[in-house]
Design a protein around this motif. Structure first.
Motif, PDB file in Angstrom:
ATOM      1  N   VAL A   1      74.451  67.844  15.740  1.00 20.41           N
ATOM      2  CA  VAL A   1      74.572  66.907  16.871  1.00 20.41           C
ATOM      3  C   VAL A   1      73.504  67.208  17.922  1.00 20.41           C
ATOM      4  O   VAL A   1      72.834  66.301  18.438  1.00 20.41           O
ATOM      5  CB  VAL A   1      75.983  66.992  17.478  1.00 20.41           C
ATOM      6  N   THR A   2      73.306  68.471  18.229  1.00 20.84           N
ATOM      7  CA  THR A   2      72.290  68.856  19.218  1.00 20.84           C
ATOM      8  C   THR A   2      70.883  68.551  18.701  1.00 20.84           C
ATOM      9  O   THR A   2      70.014  68.107  19.465  1.00 20.84           O
ATOM     10  CB  THR A   2      72.423  70.352  19.540  1.00 20.84           C
ATOM     11  N   LYS A   3      70.653  68.763  17.422  1.00 21.04           N
ATOM     12  CA  LYS A   3      69.334  68.461  16.852  1.00 21.04           C
ATOM     13  C   LYS A   3      69.023  66.972  16.926  1.00 21.04           C
ATOM     14  O   LYS A   3      67.893  66.574  17.234  1.00 21.04           O
ATOM     15  CB  LYS A   3      69.276  68.947  15.404  1.00 21.04           C
ATOM     16  N   VAL A   4      70.022  66.141  16.644  1.00 22.95           N
ATOM     17  CA  VAL A   4      69.807  64.689  16.745  1.00 22.95           C
ATOM     18  C   VAL A   4      69.499  64.288  18.186  1.00 22.95           C
ATOM     19  O   VAL A   4      68.624  63.454  18.446  1.00 22.95           O
ATOM     20  CB  VAL A   4      71.052  63.941  16.216  1.00 22.95           C
ATOM     21  N   THR A   5      70.191  64.895  19.134  1.00 23.95           N
ATOM     22  CA  THR A   5      69.944  64.575  20.548  1.00 23.95           C
ATOM     23  C   THR A   5      68.518  64.939  20.957  1.00 23.95           C
ATOM     24  O   THR A   5      67.829  64.162  21.631  1.00 23.95           O
ATOM     25  CB  THR A   5      70.946  65.326  21.436  1.00 23.95           C
ATOM     26  N   LEU A   6      68.052  66.121  20.547  1.00 24.67           N
ATOM     27  CA  LEU A   6      66.684  66.530  20.868  1.00 24.67           C
ATOM     28  C   LEU A   6      65.661  65.643  20.163  1.00 24.67           C
ATOM     29  O   LEU A   6      64.624  65.288  20.741  1.00 24.67           O
ATOM     30  CB  LEU A   6      66.482  67.992  20.462  1.00 24.67           C
ATOM     31  N   THR A   7      65.929  65.283  18.921  1.00 29.30           N
ATOM     32  CA  THR A   7      65.006  64.409  18.181  1.00 29.30           C
ATOM     33  C   THR A   7      64.875  63.059  18.871  1.00 29.30           C
ATOM     34  O   THR A   7      63.765  62.540  19.047  1.00 29.30           O
ATOM     35  CB  THR A   7      65.499  64.220  16.748  1.00 29.30           C
ATOM     36  N   ASP A   8      65.999  62.481  19.271  1.00 29.98           N
ATOM     37  CA  ASP A   8      65.961  61.171  19.937  1.00 29.98           C
ATOM     38  C   ASP A   8      65.237  61.258  21.284  1.00 29.98           C
ATOM     39  O   ASP A   8      64.460  60.353  21.636  1.00 29.98           O
ATOM     40  CB  ASP A   8      67.385  60.652  20.152  1.00 29.98           C
ATOM     41  N   TYR A   9      65.459  62.338  22.029  1.00 28.36           N
ATOM     42  CA  TYR A   9      64.819  62.454  23.339  1.00 28.36           C
ATOM     43  C   TYR A   9      63.300  62.544  23.196  1.00 28.36           C
ATOM     44  O   TYR A   9      62.564  61.782  23.847  1.00 28.36           O
ATOM     45  CB  TYR A   9      65.339  63.687  24.067  1.00 28.36           C
ATOM     46  N   TRP A  10      62.818  63.444  22.352  1.00 26.65           N
ATOM     47  CA  TRP A  10      61.371  63.609  22.207  1.00 26.65           C
ATOM     48  C   TRP A  10      60.732  62.373  21.586  1.00 26.65           C
ATOM     49  O   TRP A  10      59.607  61.994  21.946  1.00 26.65           O
ATOM     50  CB  TRP A  10      61.071  64.848  21.366  1.00 26.65           C
ATOM     51  N   SER A  11      61.419  61.713  20.656  1.00 21.95           N
ATOM     52  CA  SER A  11      60.863  60.502  20.044  1.00 21.95           C
ATOM     53  C   SER A  11      60.750  59.377  21.060  1.00 21.95           C
ATOM     54  O   SER A  11      59.753  58.643  21.072  1.00 21.95           O
ATOM     55  CB  SER A  11      61.731  60.069  18.854  1.00 21.95           C
ATOM     56  N   ASP A  12      61.750  59.224  21.910  1.00 20.71           N
ATOM     57  CA  ASP A  12      61.679  58.182  22.934  1.00 20.71           C
ATOM     58  C   ASP A  12      60.540  58.447  23.915  1.00 20.71           C
ATOM     59  O   ASP A  12      59.805  57.522  24.295  1.00 20.71           O
ATOM     60  CB  ASP A  12      63.008  58.112  23.686  1.00 20.71           C
ATOM     61  N   GLU A  13      60.384  59.693  24.330  1.00 16.54           N
ATOM     62  CA  GLU A  13      59.282  60.024  25.237  1.00 16.54           C
ATOM     63  C   GLU A  13      57.927  59.759  24.583  1.00 16.54           C
ATOM     64  O   GLU A  13      56.999  59.246  25.213  1.00 16.54           O
ATOM     65  CB  GLU A  13      59.384  61.493  25.654  1.00 16.54           C
ATOM     66  N   ALA A  14      57.805  60.115  23.308  1.00 18.38           N
ATOM     67  CA  ALA A  14      56.545  59.896  22.588  1.00 18.38           C
ATOM     68  C   ALA A  14      56.255  58.410  22.421  1.00 18.38           C
ATOM     69  O   ALA A  14      55.104  57.975  22.548  1.00 18.38           O
ATOM     70  CB  ALA A  14      56.600  60.584  21.223  1.00 18.38           C
ATOM     71  N   THR A  15      57.286  57.613  22.149  1.00 20.01           N
ATOM     72  CA  THR A  15      57.086  56.172  21.964  1.00 20.01           C
ATOM     73  C   THR A  15      56.589  55.517  23.247  1.00 20.01           C
ATOM     74  O   THR A  15      55.743  54.612  23.217  1.00 20.01           O
ATOM     75  CB  THR A  15      58.399  55.526  21.498  1.00 20.01           C
ATOM     76  N   LYS A  16      57.097  55.946  24.393  1.00 25.08           N
ATOM     77  CA  LYS A  16      56.620  55.401  25.669  1.00 25.08           C
ATOM     78  C   LYS A  16      55.129  55.691  25.867  1.00 25.08           C
ATOM     79  O   LYS A  16      54.353  54.806  26.251  1.00 25.08           O
ATOM     80  CB  LYS A  16      57.422  56.010  26.817  1.00 25.08           C
ATOM     81  N   LEU A  17      54.721  56.922  25.610  1.00 22.93           N
ATOM     82  CA  LEU A  17      53.305  57.277  25.761  1.00 22.93           C
ATOM     83  C   LEU A  17      52.444  56.583  24.713  1.00 22.93           C
ATOM     84  O   LEU A  17      51.294  56.222  24.974  1.00 22.93           O
ATOM     85  CB  LEU A  17      53.150  58.798  25.653  1.00 22.93           C
ATOM     86  N   TYR A  18      52.981  56.392  23.518  1.00 19.92           N
ATOM     87  CA  TYR A  18      52.247  55.692  22.457  1.00 19.92           C
ATOM     88  C   TYR A  18      51.969  54.246  22.869  1.00 19.92           C
ATOM     89  O   TYR A  18      50.873  53.720  22.634  1.00 19.92           O
ATOM     90  CB  TYR A  18      53.070  55.743  21.175  1.00 19.92           C
ATOM     91  N   ALA A  19      52.939  53.602  23.489  1.00 23.26           N
ATOM     92  CA  ALA A  19      52.737  52.223  23.950  1.00 23.26           C
ATOM     93  C   ALA A  19      51.711  52.150  25.069  1.00 23.26           C
ATOM     94  O   ALA A  19      51.020  51.136  25.216  1.00 23.26           O
ATOM     95  CB  ALA A  19      54.076  51.641  24.423  1.00 23.26           C
ATOM     96  N   GLN A  20      51.574  53.233  25.848  1.00 20.75           N
ATOM     97  CA  GLN A  20      50.573  53.296  26.910  1.00 20.75           C
ATOM     98  C   GLN A  20      49.206  53.754  26.400  1.00 20.75           C
ATOM     99  O   GLN A  20      48.292  53.958  27.179  1.00 20.75           O
ATOM    100  CB  GLN A  20      51.048  54.254  27.997  1.00 20.75           C
ATOM    101  N   LYS A  21      49.082  53.961  25.084  1.00 23.29           N
ATOM    102  CA  LYS A  21      47.845  54.402  24.426  1.00 23.29           C
ATOM    103  C   LYS A  21      47.422  55.795  24.869  1.00 23.29           C
ATOM    104  O   LYS A  21      46.250  56.147  24.792  1.00 23.29           O
ATOM    105  CB  LYS A  21      46.714  53.399  24.662  1.00 23.29           C
ATOM    106  N   ASN A  22      48.390  56.581  25.319  1.00 24.47           N
ATOM    107  CA  ASN A  22      48.139  57.991  25.629  1.00 24.47           C
ATOM    108  C   ASN A  22      48.514  58.800  24.385  1.00 24.47           C
ATOM    109  O   ASN A  22      49.545  59.464  24.319  1.00 24.47           O
ATOM    110  CB  ASN A  22      48.976  58.429  26.832  1.00 24.47           C
TER     111      ASN A  22
END
Length: 362
Positions: free
Chosen positions: A121-142
């Motif tokens: 459960v904790t691993k899924v939470t960390l995976t979702d958090y880092w993936s969401d942060e990465a997706t935001k930066l990916y959309a900003q072309k960073n």
């Protein structure tokens, strides 16, 4: 008389021994039954603990203390203290995530993994958090920062294939962004070296005096030369058309396909985790036997839900293919030269006089 007393004594001893043995046997059986009950509660608590289901684990460890002669069991008490601590850490981390304090929440989640490294459960939470942060930066072309966060998510992901694809996409975009920057100085140096020397105007050159007959013929020759002389230009370079709209459309398609595939994968993992949790609840002994009809119905619903969702794997693979094709197209568009405006000096024949005219285009 003595023999009769001896026989009576022997009979009494035999009678007492016959009545004593069943009592000892019943006492021993009771102890074994209590041990088995304690072991059963302990095993269930440990199984729930490994799954990260701390609420059910806490119930089972408390049941261990309810077994006679185990009310002061040190193992059960220690696990109750640990589970209570981890439950509080998880609740605090969830609260921080809802408040937008992701970095503080990550610190608490890592403390949970220090005590229970296999907590899914904790691993899924960390995976979702880092993936969401990465997706935001990916959309900003960073892409550089996005790659770092995808790498953090990869440490905890149960299904890392999609995250690895996103990391490869970031690498390709980083290379495409760095390539024009390294070539720009070379182009400027070539422009300095290849600057042509201005051509002298033939109208200003002096000519020797000629006879009147020669003067009459001279304008015709100059007219022929004026008509056949090709224009001379300074670094004429074709200006390619701008490709802003194709780049935007390609990026939107790639992000949409990749994001949808990631969403499908997360939904499948959630349903699969739910099935595993239901299986542990309805069949804690792992003997594939469910005792009650309600428990079986609950398990069957979760199983059918996972089975029906597996058909979306084809859609997920198709989305991954579209995302990969979009990445290739985006790389090609970035690799092509950017449009440049034609500027500089241009030479062309004059329409009224003999010679060349000099023109500068802005």
């Amino acid at each position: 008389m003595q023999n009769l007393l001896l026989l009576t004594f022997i009979f009494v001893l035999c009678e007492r021994s016959c009545f004593a043995n069943p009592r000892v046997s019943d006492f021993t059986t009771g102890i074994v039954a209590m041990d088995e009950e304690y072991d059963r509660y302990k095993k269930r608590g440990d199984d729930f603990f490994v799954q990260g289901d701390y609420s059910n684990a806490l119930k089972q460890y408390r049941n261990c203390l309810e077994v006679p002669n185990f009310d002061n069991d040190p193992y059960a008490k220690g696990r109750i203290t640990l589970v209570t601590k981890l439950t509080k850490l998880r609740d605090d981390a969830t609260k921080l995530l809802n408040e937008g304090k992701g970095e503080e929440a990550v610190g608490l989640l890592k403390q949970i993994l220090d005590e229970n490294p296999n907590d899914p459960v904790t691993k899924v939470t960390l995976t979702d958090y880092w993936s969401d942060e990465a997706t935001k930066l990916y959309a900003q072309k960073n892409y550089i920062e996005a790659k770092k966060r995808y790498q953090e998510a990869l440490k905890y992901a149960a299904k890392p294939d999609l995250i690895r694809v996103q990391i490869q996409n970031c690498d390709e975009f980083i290379k495409a962004q760095q390539k024009p920057e390294t070539q720009a100085p070379v182009v400027q140096e070539k422009a300095k070296v290849e600057t042509p020397v201005p051509v002298q105007n033939p109208v200003t050159t002096t000519k020797p005096t000629q006879d009147k007959k020669d003067v009459a013929v001279e304008p015709k020759k100059e007219r022929v030369k004026k008509e056949t002389t090709p224009p001379i230009t300074l670094r004429q370079t074709p200006a390619p058309k701008r490709r802003i709209i194709p780049k935007i459309l390609t990026a939107v398609i790639g992000l949409g396909a990749g994001g949808y595939a990631y969403l499908l994968n997360n939904q499948y993992q959630t349903k699969l985790n739910n099935l595993n949790s239901v299986s542990q609840t309805t069949d804690p002994d792992g003997d594939n036997v469910i005792l009650t009809q309600s428990a079986f119905n609950q398990w069957e619903i979760s199983y059918k839900d996972v089975k029906s969702f597996q058909s979306n794997k084809t859609t997920m693979n198709a989305c991954l293919g579209v995302a990969g094709a979009a990445v290739v197209a985006e790389i090609i568009l970035f690799a092509l030269p950017k449009p440049k405006k034609q500027t500089g000096f241009h030479f062309h024949p004059t329409t009224k006089n003999v010679g060349l005219a000099l023109q500068y285009r802005f």
